[in-house]
Design a protein around this motif. Structure first.
Motif, PDB file in Angstrom:
ATOM      1  N   LYS C 120       0.820  -1.210   0.000  1.00 36.74           N
ATOM      2  CA  LYS C 120       0.000   0.000   0.000  1.00 36.74           C
ATOM      3  C   LYS C 120       0.856   1.264   0.000  1.00 36.74           C
ATOM      4  N   ILE C 125       0.055   2.383  -7.615  1.00 38.05           N
ATOM      5  CA  ILE C 125      -1.328   2.126  -8.022  1.00 38.05           C
ATOM      6  C   ILE C 125      -2.165   3.281  -7.479  1.00 38.05           C
ATOM      7  N   LYS C 127      -6.139   5.358  -7.403  1.00 44.07           N
ATOM      8  CA  LYS C 127      -7.567   5.105  -7.608  1.00 44.07           C
ATOM      9  C   LYS C 127      -8.337   6.405  -7.746  1.00 44.07           C
ATOM     10  N   TRP C 141      -9.158  11.698  -7.923  1.00 44.14           N
ATOM     11  CA  TRP C 141      -8.038  10.799  -7.641  1.00 44.14           C
ATOM     12  C   TRP C 141      -7.742  10.915  -6.152  1.00 44.14           C
ATOM     13  N   VAL C 142      -7.742   9.795  -5.477  1.00 40.37           N
ATOM     14  CA  VAL C 142      -7.677   9.786  -4.028  1.00 40.37           C
ATOM     15  C   VAL C 142      -6.255   9.500  -3.588  1.00 40.37           C
ATOM     16  N   ASN C 144      -3.472   8.286  -0.945  1.00 38.14           N
ATOM     17  CA  ASN C 144      -3.297   7.317   0.131  1.00 38.14           C
ATOM     18  C   ASN C 144      -2.470   7.951   1.236  1.00 38.14           C
TER      19      ASN C 144
ATOM     20  N   ALA D  10      -2.768   8.370 -13.672  1.00 38.32           N
ATOM     21  CA  ALA D  10      -3.790   8.960 -12.805  1.00 38.32           C
ATOM     22  C   ALA D  10      -3.980  10.440 -13.142  1.00 38.32           C
ATOM     23  N   ALA D  11      -3.937  11.320 -12.127  1.00 39.25           N
ATOM     24  CA  ALA D  11      -4.188  12.742 -12.368  1.00 39.25           C
ATOM     25  C   ALA D  11      -3.213  13.309 -13.403  1.00 39.25           C
ATOM     26  N   LEU D  76       5.318  10.346 -10.533  1.00 44.49           N
ATOM     27  CA  LEU D  76       4.149   9.713  -9.927  1.00 44.49           C
ATOM     28  C   LEU D  76       3.444  10.647  -8.970  1.00 44.49           C
ATOM     29  N   PRO D  78       1.183  11.105  -5.691  1.00 42.37           N
ATOM     30  CA  PRO D  78       1.227  10.233  -4.513  1.00 42.37           C
ATOM     31  C   PRO D  78       0.376   8.986  -4.721  1.00 42.37           C
ATOM     32  N   VAL D  79       0.903   7.864  -4.249  1.00 45.15           N
ATOM     33  CA  VAL D  79       0.257   6.580  -4.489  1.00 45.15           C
ATOM     34  C   VAL D  79      -1.109   6.532  -3.814  1.00 45.15           C
ATOM     35  N   GLY D  80      -2.085   5.994  -4.512  1.00 45.60           N
ATOM     36  CA  GLY D  80      -3.452   5.946  -3.997  1.00 45.60           C
ATOM     37  C   GLY D  80      -3.846   4.563  -3.539  1.00 45.60           C
ATOM     38  N   GLY D  81      -5.069   4.477  -3.089  1.00 48.25           N
ATOM     39  CA  GLY D  81      -5.596   3.180  -2.691  1.00 48.25           C
ATOM     40  C   GLY D  81      -5.618   2.997  -1.194  1.00 48.25           C
ATOM     41  N   GLY D  82      -5.888   4.070  -0.457  1.00 48.58           N
ATOM     42  CA  GLY D  82      -5.746   4.024   1.004  1.00 48.58           C
ATOM     43  C   GLY D  82      -6.983   3.694   1.788  1.00 48.58           C
ATOM     44  N   GLN D  83      -7.915   2.950   1.240  1.00 49.19           N
ATOM     45  CA  GLN D  83      -9.182   2.763   1.918  1.00 49.19           C
ATOM     46  C   GLN D  83      -9.171   1.744   3.046  1.00 49.19           C
TER      47      GLN D  83
END
Lengths: 148, 84, 148, 84
Positions: C120, C125, C127, C141-142, C144, D10-11, D76, D78-83
């Motif tokens: 993570k 990656i 999202k 765009w979220v 992390n 992404a963005a 890049l 910032p890396v996403g997917g933090g749910q």
């Protein structure tokens, strides 16, 4: 909530689905599988052919419900599923499955580990091992070190 | 005569030859005292008796618990399943 | 060893089977699922309708192979499977799955948590979230938090 | 003229309007310098540029890394997917 002592194969996907909700982003599952090699009482490895699990079913399920209550008290989590198999198992078969769902994964890891640790240490389930070493073989009720 | 239901599992079940039996209960008798009585008929039950756990009505209980007529008492060999 | 960025649904049973061997008594799996509610940048919860995941695929798979190497160095474990989905996902669908097998469960829990934490925080990656609050809606765009 | 391949996700992909482009490379040019050049054409890339990570040939790299002709460089968000 699934709390189950069963003589049917453990369906891990069912346990995971049970704790996967729209609020739970993190699901952690543990599967305990019958190993080929296990240490005998002298600390030497023995080859295992099969296991026979036996439970004090009503008491075991009651204690497992107690573990679920503790998980709710400690972490506020109610999405938990625990299933332990009894009867004859071959090497490689799942003997126990635990799944916990949580909004965030840290507490799912903690609660799942707590649940399996507590289950292993306190829930009245025994196993008889059919084993062989180079020079000996037999069937023995195996003691769980964690409960001593 | 008053009785309790005694449950046996695993090695103890094999020693006794059955998983359950009814056993006479005297007044003010503890679980430990019932186990001592059983061990006269089934000496194998005393092996490792210090590690035997007691359940009364499906909950862990002190071995000095006084039993009541109709109670379900179980003497548990140490819990197994330590492979993982 | 399964290391995979995929646009197909994640098959958790496949990951678990991959790490279940005759020597591994303990298997721990993590599933990350798309949540219905996620906090917006102001800390207020937003309702999520769908997510779109995007990966720098070759770099992501290389970093995931690196995580597997670290798990082998730290715990001596080689039974690891990691799969991350990309593309369009609905609420409740698994986005990522990690499974680790070990002779004993303590190290399986540690290694699985290390693998998903590292994935993570470091694997490229992103999202995009389709969201709505009482007064507003959009696609964002979220970010992390762990990567900041 | 020497070039590098620049990847966007992404963005950043949306800002640039494509996921990949070839970009001229001057001698002894760093990744940071290429990003600064790109930001003149695509100002959105400078937003939050202190948190932009750099990969060169699919590995994380310092933004002061000197690029070579033919390198694949990615900037890049910032890396996403933090749910979870």
């Amino acid at each position: 909530m699934i709390i189950r002592i069963t003589d049917r194969p453990i369906d891990l996907q069912e346990l995971i689905s049970e704790v996967t909700t729209e609020d739970n982003g993190g699901v952690v599952a543990f599967v305990g599988v019958v190993r080929r090699w296990n240490d005998g009482p002298d600390g030497q490895p023995r080859e295992v052919f099969w296991l026979e699990y036996e439970a004090y079913r009503e008491a075991a399920e009651e204690l497992m419900r107690g573990i679920a209550s503790q998980v709710e008290q400690k972490w506020g989590l109610t999405a938990i599923a625990m299933s332990h198999r009894v009867g004859h198992l071959e090497v490689g078969e799942p003997a126990v499955g635990v799944a916990v769902g949580a909004p965030h994964r840290g507490e799912a890891f903690e609660a799942c580990q707590y649940a399996i640790d507590t289950l292993k240490a306190t829930v009245p389930i025994w196993k008889k091992e059919s084993w062989e070493t180079g020079s000996d073989s037999g069937q023995s009720w195996v003691i769980n070190k964690e409960s001593l | 005569m008053d009785k309790v239901k005694v449950k046996f599992f695993a090695a103890f079940r094999e020693i006794v030859g059955q998983g359950e039996l009814n056993w006479p209960l005297q007044k003010d008798q503890t679980a430990a005292s019932v186990l001592a009585g059983l061990a006269q008929d089934y000496p194998g039950l005393t092996a490792g008796s210090s590690t035997v756990l007691v359940m009364v009505n499906q909950r862990y209980a002190d071995r000095q618990t006084l039993l009541q007529p109709g109670d379900e008492v179980a003497f548990l060999p140490p819990v197994g399943g330590g492979q993982f």
